[in-house]
Design an enzyme around this catalytic site. Structure first.
Site, PDB file in Angstrom:
ATOM      1  N   GLU A   1     -49.198 -17.767 -11.199  1.00  0.00           N
ATOM      2  CA  GLU A   1     -50.053 -18.054 -10.024  1.00  0.00           C
ATOM      3  C   GLU A   1     -49.340 -19.137  -9.234  1.00  0.00           C
ATOM      4  O   GLU A   1     -49.416 -20.323  -9.587  1.00  0.00           O
ATOM      5  CB  GLU A   1     -51.427 -18.541 -10.491  1.00  0.00           C
ATOM      6  CG  GLU A   1     -52.201 -17.539 -11.343  1.00  0.00           C
ATOM      7  CD  GLU A   1     -52.808 -16.404 -10.530  1.00  0.00           C
ATOM      8  OE1 GLU A   1     -52.789 -16.455  -9.287  1.00  0.00           O
ATOM      9  OE2 GLU A   1     -53.277 -15.437 -11.149  1.00  0.00           O
TER      10      GLU A   1
ATOM     11  N   LYS B   1     -51.189 -27.356 -21.371  1.00  0.00           N
ATOM     12  CA  LYS B   1     -50.467 -28.523 -20.838  1.00  0.00           C
ATOM     13  C   LYS B   1     -50.936 -28.746 -19.408  1.00  0.00           C
ATOM     14  O   LYS B   1     -50.476 -28.104 -18.472  1.00  0.00           O
ATOM     15  CB  LYS B   1     -48.958 -28.234 -20.874  1.00  0.00           C
ATOM     16  CG  LYS B   1     -48.059 -29.420 -21.068  1.00  0.00           C
ATOM     17  CD  LYS B   1     -48.035 -30.438 -19.953  1.00  0.00           C
ATOM     18  CE  LYS B   1     -47.372 -30.025 -18.676  1.00  0.00           C
ATOM     19  NZ  LYS B   1     -47.624 -30.969 -17.566  1.00  0.00           N
TER      20      LYS B   1
ATOM     21  N   CYS C   1     -53.845 -23.678  -3.061  1.00  0.00           N
ATOM     22  CA  CYS C   1     -52.879 -22.601  -2.835  1.00  0.00           C
ATOM     23  C   CYS C   1     -53.434 -21.608  -1.828  1.00  0.00           C
ATOM     24  O   CYS C   1     -52.693 -20.913  -1.150  1.00  0.00           O
ATOM     25  CB  CYS C   1     -52.573 -21.902  -4.150  1.00  0.00           C
ATOM     26  SG  CYS C   1     -54.064 -21.399  -5.012  1.00  0.00           S
TER      27      CYS C   1
ATOM     28  N   GLU D   1     -45.475 -24.388   2.596  1.00  0.00           N
ATOM     29  CA  GLU D   1     -46.841 -24.723   2.193  1.00  0.00           C
ATOM     30  C   GLU D   1     -47.080 -26.200   2.533  1.00  0.00           C
ATOM     31  O   GLU D   1     -46.355 -27.072   2.038  1.00  0.00           O
ATOM     32  CB  GLU D   1     -46.944 -24.484   0.687  1.00  0.00           C
ATOM     33  CG  GLU D   1     -48.336 -24.555   0.138  1.00  0.00           C
ATOM     34  CD  GLU D   1     -48.357 -24.225  -1.359  1.00  0.00           C
ATOM     35  OE1 GLU D   1     -47.393 -24.537  -2.080  1.00  0.00           O
ATOM     36  OE2 GLU D   1     -49.375 -23.666  -1.809  1.00  0.00           O
TER      37      GLU D   1
HETATM   38  P1  NAP Z   1     -45.811 -27.938 -10.122  1.00  0.00           P
HETATM   39  O1  NAP Z   1     -45.030 -29.139  -9.762  1.00  0.00           O
HETATM   40  O2  NAP Z   1     -45.124 -26.632 -10.152  1.00  0.00           O
HETATM   41  O3  NAP Z   1     -46.477 -28.273 -11.527  1.00  0.00           O
HETATM   42  C1  NAP Z   1     -47.420 -27.410 -12.148  1.00  0.00           C
HETATM   43  C2  NAP Z   1     -47.423 -27.666 -13.639  1.00  0.00           C
HETATM   44  O4  NAP Z   1     -46.149 -27.336 -14.171  1.00  0.00           O
HETATM   45  C3  NAP Z   1     -47.672 -29.115 -14.053  1.00  0.00           C
HETATM   46  O5  NAP Z   1     -48.391 -29.135 -15.255  1.00  0.00           O
HETATM   47  C4  NAP Z   1     -46.257 -29.636 -14.255  1.00  0.00           C
HETATM   48  O6  NAP Z   1     -46.186 -30.754 -15.121  1.00  0.00           O
HETATM   49  C5  NAP Z   1     -45.614 -28.426 -14.889  1.00  0.00           C
HETATM   50  N1  NAP Z   1     -44.155 -28.396 -14.772  1.00  0.00           N
HETATM   51  C6  NAP Z   1     -43.382 -28.902 -13.784  1.00  0.00           C
HETATM   52  N2  NAP Z   1     -42.069 -28.679 -14.059  1.00  0.00           N
HETATM   53  C7  NAP Z   1     -42.037 -28.017 -15.253  1.00  0.00           C
HETATM   54  C8  NAP Z   1     -40.995 -27.531 -16.084  1.00  0.00           C
HETATM   55  N3  NAP Z   1     -39.702 -27.653 -15.746  1.00  0.00           N
HETATM   56  N4  NAP Z   1     -41.323 -26.915 -17.253  1.00  0.00           N
HETATM   57  C9  NAP Z   1     -42.618 -26.776 -17.605  1.00  0.00           C
HETATM   58  N5  NAP Z   1     -43.641 -27.222 -16.866  1.00  0.00           N
HETATM   59  C10 NAP Z   1     -43.365 -27.827 -15.694  1.00  0.00           C
HETATM   60  O7  NAP Z   1     -47.041 -27.727  -9.137  1.00  0.00           O
HETATM   61  P2  NAP Z   1     -48.133 -28.787  -8.667  1.00  0.00           P
HETATM   62  O8  NAP Z   1     -47.500 -29.685  -7.664  1.00  0.00           O
HETATM   63  O9  NAP Z   1     -48.812 -29.405  -9.840  1.00  0.00           O
HETATM   64  O10 NAP Z   1     -49.216 -27.838  -7.981  1.00  0.00           O
HETATM   65  C11 NAP Z   1     -49.144 -27.443  -6.667  1.00  0.00           C
HETATM   66  C12 NAP Z   1     -48.615 -26.035  -6.549  1.00  0.00           C
HETATM   67  O11 NAP Z   1     -49.422 -25.168  -7.320  1.00  0.00           O
HETATM   68  C13 NAP Z   1     -48.691 -25.508  -5.139  1.00  0.00           C
HETATM   69  O12 NAP Z   1     -47.514 -24.822  -4.819  1.00  0.00           O
HETATM   70  C14 NAP Z   1     -49.868 -24.533  -5.182  1.00  0.00           C
HETATM   71  O13 NAP Z   1     -49.826 -23.516  -4.241  1.00  0.00           O
HETATM   72  C15 NAP Z   1     -49.765 -24.010  -6.578  1.00  0.00           C
HETATM   73  N6  NAP Z   1     -51.046 -23.456  -7.008  1.00  0.00           N
HETATM   74  C16 NAP Z   1     -51.162 -22.095  -7.118  1.00  0.00           C
HETATM   75  C17 NAP Z   1     -52.388 -21.536  -7.486  1.00  0.00           C
HETATM   76  C18 NAP Z   1     -52.540 -20.051  -7.601  1.00  0.00           C
HETATM   77  O14 NAP Z   1     -53.498 -19.626  -8.217  1.00  0.00           O
HETATM   78  N7  NAP Z   1     -51.658 -19.245  -7.052  1.00  0.00           N
HETATM   79  C19 NAP Z   1     -53.476 -22.362  -7.753  1.00  0.00           C
HETATM   80  C20 NAP Z   1     -53.321 -23.742  -7.642  1.00  0.00           C
HETATM   81  C21 NAP Z   1     -52.086 -24.273  -7.269  1.00  0.00           C
HETATM   82  P3  NAP Z   1     -46.118 -32.258 -14.510  1.00  0.00           P
HETATM   83  O15 NAP Z   1     -47.463 -32.577 -14.053  1.00  0.00           O
HETATM   84  O16 NAP Z   1     -45.663 -33.093 -15.639  1.00  0.00           O
HETATM   85  O17 NAP Z   1     -45.113 -32.204 -13.390  1.00  0.00           O
END
Ligand code: NAP
Length: 489
Positions: free
Chosen positions: A262, A186, A296, A393
């Site tokens: 992650e 997804k 991240c 962040e």
């Molecule tokens: P996000 O809002 O947490 O969303 C990530 C994924 O989760 C998306 O596919 C999102 O779908 C889905 N999602 C959101 N709410 C959900 C729920 N209730 N149930 C199931 N899935 C759900 O994060 P983002 O804004 O896309 O990404 C940025 C974040 O990712 C930052 O905090 C960054 O640090 C972190 N990140 C971490 C790493 C690592 O390796 N540690 C790498 C890259 C990014 P939708 O698109 O439909 O909302």
């Protein structure tokens, strides 16, 4: 490179499958479609299928059905499928990089770098597929034998964020496929196109139907929630925000799913007085500006020894201020837009808060007028202790610089966060380097370099940045179970 034309963009967009990929079939979403936007213009690029909970369940059905046969597929064959997909991605780098820039916004040069990085996970894990092994030992009392074997975990749900549209997928799909697991993927709704193309490439590379199923959805919780509580699912691997990660962990506890998390970061970038300042500024630019600051691993705060802090901030401001901002498809652009208005408003609010509390903007400090979600590269000096951006962040092109008096103060400041993904250290003193690295509470450290990501290394965090490792020899272990057999001789 010359600026890309509209017909070239259209050709690349036309080539992307826009349906759900379930059980080897491309099919419509039961909820219609959802738009994918160009963050540089705010305009819709294409519509992709919108999956319902029922579609998601069909995807899991297909993964469950394909599971036993895929687990039996010879490792060499599994590896060769991944290797063919790697070759295709590399051959088609230009087209895939343009697609990525259109959906995510970063400059073409950076998209090409992500294509190389993302594809490399497939090559790395194609090589790891044939290195899954076990142990055979004589029991301590000499009576029996202890046999340890590794087996695929089973059907996995892989949820990815928008910031690295391809690599965050291949980092999970590569090891899952290599280990013999089947998957439901997804991607983030803002950037699903790169992974839709990957699904097509894996299909063309010979991946059997049902091994990879991909759903795009306007509601992540509605589509994936029922899968997380379905007892046939065995693992959830999630990359995204800590906030969503916590919720998913709670949901996954019902089924006691294997988890890889992650999550978010808040990376400190420490520069000691014995470091080469120019070298540190070059590293800082990479650690801060890769992916428009939306990584991240992005350096979130710069802790610089007081005698060097002013010089470091000025040199960094000069470099950041000279970067060309614009649509990623344009010639010479080095900084693209942020992903959406919400993200830009968050960055603006963090900068306003810091300036309101006494920080000085040496360069930038403003959103750009006009279409798209552009924010000027910004360096803030004299950032006070209470500024929110030292805790949160930022996820944007903003570099706060703060001085420190000695090594202990630098380490205390670096560790003063709930996150623990990565830290960067610049020093020419080897003893200090090792001393500091050992005391940093992070899963990764960049020592005299501004980038740590490498498919051959274990990527991951501690504390609220999550757990589990992606890449390296460790990456495949996340998709393997250990079975011990007590052998009676
Ligand atoms: P996000 O809002 O947490 O969303 C990530 C994924 O989760 C998306 O596919 C999102 O779908 C889905 N999602 C959101 N709410 C959900 C729920 N209730 N149930 C199931 N899935 C759900 O994060 P983002 O804004 O896309 O990404 C940025 C974040 O990712 C930052 O905090 C960054 O640090 C972190 N990140 C971490 C790493 C690592 O390796 N540690 C790498 C890259 C990014 P939708 O698109 O439909 O909302």
């Amino acid at each position: 490179m010359s600026t890309i034309t509209a017909p070239e963009e259209q050709r690349v967009l036309d080539a992307v499958p826009k349906q759900l990929y379930i059980g080897g079939e491309w099919r419509e979403g039961s909820k219609g479609t959802l738009p994918v936007e160009d963050p540089a213009t705010g305009e819709t690029l294409v519509e992709v299928a919108d999956a319902s909970a029922g579609d998601a369940k069909s995807a899991l059905d297909a993964a469950v059905e394909a599971g036993p046969e895929w687990a039996q597929c010879p490792p060499r064959e599994r590896g060769e499928i991944l290797r063919r997909a790697f070759d295709t991605i590399i051959e088609r780098t230009d087209e895939l990089a343009l697609l990525m820039t259109l959906e995510m916004g970063k400059p073409i040069k950076e998209s090409k770098a992500e294509i190389a990085y993302g594809a490399e996970f497939l090559r790395w894990f194609s090589e790891q597929a044939v290195r899954i092994d076990g142990r055979y030992a004589v029991a301590p009392n000499g009576q029996g034998r202890l046999l340890t074997m590794k087996q695929p975990v089973g059907p996995c749900l892989l949820i990815t964020p928008w910031n690295f549209p391809l690599a965050m997928g291949t980092r999970k799909i590569g090891p899952a496929v290599a280990a013999g697991c089947t998957t439901v993927v997804k991607p983030a709704q803002q950037t699903p196109l790169s992974l839709l193309m990957l699904a097509k490439i894996l299909e063309e590379s010979g991946l059997p139907k049902g091994v990879l199923n991909l759903i795009t959805a306007s509601s992540a919780s509605e589509s994936t929630g029922p899968l997380i509580s379905d007892p046939r699912l065995r693992k959830l691997s999630f990359t995204g925000s800590t906030e969503v990660g916590r919720k998913l962990m709670e949901q996954a506890s019902q089924n006691l799913l294997r988890l890889s998390m992650e999550l978010g970061g808040n990376a400190p970038f420490i520069v000691f007085e014995d470091a080469d300042v120019d070298d540190a500024v070059r590293g800082a630019l990479i650690a801060k500006m890769r992916n428009v600051g939306e990584a991240c691993t992005a350096a979130n705060r710069f802790h610089v020894a007081e005698p060097a802090a002013e010089q470091f901030a000025e040199k960094l401001a000069e470099k950041m201020g000279s970067l060309k901002v614009g649509r990623g498809t344009e010639d010479g652009v080095e900084v693209g837009p942020l992903i959406n208005e919400e993200q830009r408003e968050k960055v603006s609010a963090l900068v306003d808060d810091a300036v309101g509390k006494g920080a000085r903007a040496l360069v930038g400090g403003h959103a750009r007028d006009g279409a798209g979600y552009f924010y000027d590269p910004t360096v803030l000096a004299d950032v006070p202790e209470g500024a929110e951006l030292l805790r949160e962040e930022i996820f944007g092109p903003v570099a706060p610089v703060k001085g420190f008096a000695d090594e202990d103060e630098a380490i205390a400041a670096a560790n003063d966060t709930e996150f623990g993904l990565v830290a960067y250290v610049y020093t020419s003193n080897l003893k200090r380097a090792l001393r500091v690295v050992e005391r940093l509470e992070t899963g990764m450290v960049g020592l005299n370099q501004g980038m740590v990501s490498n498919p051959a290394a274990p990527f991951g965090g501690i504390k609220q940045s999550g757990f589990g490792r992606e890449g390296g020899p460790e990456g495949i272990e996340e998709y393997l179970e250990t079975k011990y057999v007590a052998v009676n001789l």
